[in-house]
Design an enzyme around this catalytic site. Structure first.
Site, short mmCIF file in Angstrom:
data_model
loop_
_atom_site.label_atom_id
_atom_site.label_comp_id
_atom_site.label_asym_id
_atom_site.label_seq_id
_atom_site.Cartn_x
_atom_site.Cartn_y
_atom_site.Cartn_z
N ASP A 93 -2.59 59.84 -9.66
CA ASP A 93 -1.91 58.61 -10.07
C ASP A 93 -1.62 57.75 -8.85
OD1 ASP A 93 0.07 60.51 -9.20
OD2 ASP A 93 1.62 59.25 -10.11
N ASP A 124 -3.93 56.78 -0.82
CA ASP A 124 -2.82 57.51 -1.46
C ASP A 124 -3.00 57.53 -2.98
OD1 ASP A 124 -0.37 58.70 -1.98
OD2 ASP A 124 0.75 56.84 -1.74
N GLU A 155 2.94 61.97 -9.48
CA GLU A 155 3.64 62.04 -8.20
C GLU A 155 4.34 60.73 -7.88
OE1 GLU A 155 4.57 61.78 -4.00
OE2 GLU A 155 3.12 60.52 -5.08
N GLU A 156 3.70 59.62 -8.23
CA GLU A 156 4.26 58.32 -7.87
C GLU A 156 5.46 57.92 -8.73
OE1 GLU A 156 3.58 57.22 -5.21
OE2 GLU A 156 1.46 57.26 -4.68
N GLU A 160 8.40 64.43 -12.18
CA GLU A 160 9.50 64.91 -13.00
C GLU A 160 9.17 66.22 -13.70
OE1 GLU A 160 12.43 63.42 -16.65
OE2 GLU A 160 11.05 62.02 -15.69
N HIS A 421 1.31 52.08 -0.84
CA HIS A 421 2.30 51.47 -1.72
C HIS A 421 2.34 49.95 -1.58
CE1 HIS A 421 4.89 55.33 -2.43
NE2 HIS A 421 3.60 55.61 -2.34
#
Length: 451
Positions: A93, A124, A155-156, A160, A421
């Protein structure tokens, strides 16, 4: 017995690289933004594409999820008798791309400019995914360790459901060595192992001084202004030199690594004439001391603002905590500070957004020795730096807790100018080839050492 010398493996990696790059570009074109519910189908398509690539390499592959989370991929090849098993982690992701106008090329169309391949996820962490793929492809039938590839899909957005995934597939994911390809190298031409990461505590704080808005001329000078009260509260979070002023937070020493000011300024993007804040070495301030930033404000816009005292204002506080601290302790310290420093009796409400634990890795032992030698050979004799990371990868603590006997190696494909990001995220292509070679050497030598 096959020749698995450095030169032979370097040639194999070079031969595999064009196909690996095509696979990376295909993955970048998939808009697997896990934070966007409207693109959940793209996240699923990304998982399916990753699974297909790993299955084509002869791994037993399936897509899994837990507690309604995003799809992850688990792909396995059993270890030969007496050989170690290596878990290779990455995530498929990606972050939201933001304003397309900030990009020099379309964010989901991989584009080569100069030494880099640009695109959201090009580094990333889809490059981490294909780094694992490329090492397996370069070794082929000569792979002499057991391998489990675990590619996460959320992950981004904070991983959770990762604890549930680890619990559900604990034995399937058990390994002697865990390679987490989601960090960075010290510089272009200088590899690194990440051995410490700061943790995260994020809260929303609301400051309320009124039950309803009132005219600033009629009541200003008597009634406290919620925006000014919030500003004073925010200002209390740092001392005059810029150190975090929240009592009870942990800080520690950092590795003796030189980070020249010229490089700091170039890589941080700090504006000309602006000084750095805090005390201690640069790497202490970035890696092993707490930091505190305001990343969002709820307040009326300047354009069109009326002469009104607004009843409440909010800010989002992002606090990074040093290795050795805990999220629970740091949250309590921050909450106490905010409540104790509320000016003029303003009502302060602190709402937890999320947390992530800091990580400190004891990077000693046979697997780390093998890794350092593999990195040095891949980077033509340059030994890797043991570095910290100021950002947080909370899931690493989950792996350390789930598999305390495993050697956890935190590696990565990024460099200081990757811009993960942000707009114009880019993968340095020459460094990526070195990453592929380093992992190929690592897998080969772990088999030889039985680490």
């Amino acid at each position: 017995m096959a020749d698995l010398s450095v030169d032979t493996l370097r040639a194999r990696v070079a031969a595999a690289l064009p196909g690996v790059r095509r696979d990376l570009e295909d993955l970048v074109r998939i808009e697997s933004v896990s934070a966007d519910p409207e693109r959940a189908g793209e996240v699923r398509r990304s998982a399916e594409a990753v699974a297909a690539l790993l299955e084509a390499e002869g791994l037993e592959t399936r897509i899994v999820s837990a507690d309604g989370g995003a799809p992850a991929v688990i792909a396995r090849r059993e270890a030969p008798e007496g050989a170690p098993t290596v878990l290779l982690y990455a995530h498929h992701d990606v972050q939201p791309e933001g304003d397309h106008g900030d990009w020099d090329s379309a964010p989901f169309e991989p584009t080569e400019r100069g030494e880099r391949l640009y695109g959201r996820g090009a580094a990333d962490d889809k490059a981490g995914v294909v780094a694992h793929l490329g090492a397996l492809r370069a070794l082929g039938a000569d792979l002499a360790v057991g391998v489990t590839v675990f590619v996460e899909g959320e992950e981004e957005v904070g991983s959770e459901t990762l604890p549930a995934l680890l619990a559900a597939h604990r034995e399937e994911l058990r390994a002697d060595v865990i390679v987490i390809a989601d960090s960075a190298n010290w510089d272009v031409g200088v590899p690194a192992l990440t051995t410490s990461l700061r943790g995260l505590v994020r809260v929303d704080v609301e400051v309320r001084t009124l039950t309803h808005a009132v005219h600033s001329g009629m009541w200003g000078g008597l009634v406290p202004d919620s925006l000014i009260a919030l500003s004073r509260l925010i200002a209390s979070l740092h001392d005059d030199v810029g150190d975090v002023a929240v009592a009870g937070l942990h800080a520690g020493p950092a590795a003796d690594v030189d980070y020249p000011e010229e490089r700091l300024r170039a890589e941080s993007g700090v504006a000309p004439g602006v000084g750095f804040i805090g005390t201690g070495s640069a790497v202490e301030r970035l890696w092993t001391k707490p930091s505190l930033s305001i990343t969002g404000l709820d307040a009326p816009k300047v354009d069109g603002a009326s002469n009104t005292l607004v009843p409440a204002a909010r800010a989002k506080i992002s606090m990074r905590i040093a290795p050795g601290d805990t999220a629970e302790s740091a949250l309590a310290a921050l909450r106490a500070h905010l409540e104790e420093h509320a000016p003029w009796g303003a009502q302060v409400t602190v709402t937890l957004v999320d947390t992530g634990e800091a990580t400190q890795i004891d990077a000693t032992g046979p697997a780390y020795d093998v890794a350092r030698d593999a990195f040095a050979d891949a980077w033509d004799g340059v030994r890797p730096v043991d570095m910290g990371v100021g950002g947080s990868i909370p899931f690493i603590a989950e792996f350390l807790e789930a598999y305390p006997q495993a050697s956890v190696l935190v590696t990565g494909v990024e460099d200081p100018d990757t811009r993960a990001h942000g707009a114009n995220e880019g993968l340095h292509l020459a460094e990526f080839e070195r990453v592929l070679l380093a992992e190929t050497l690592l897998l080969t030598r772990l088999a030889e050492s039985r680490a």
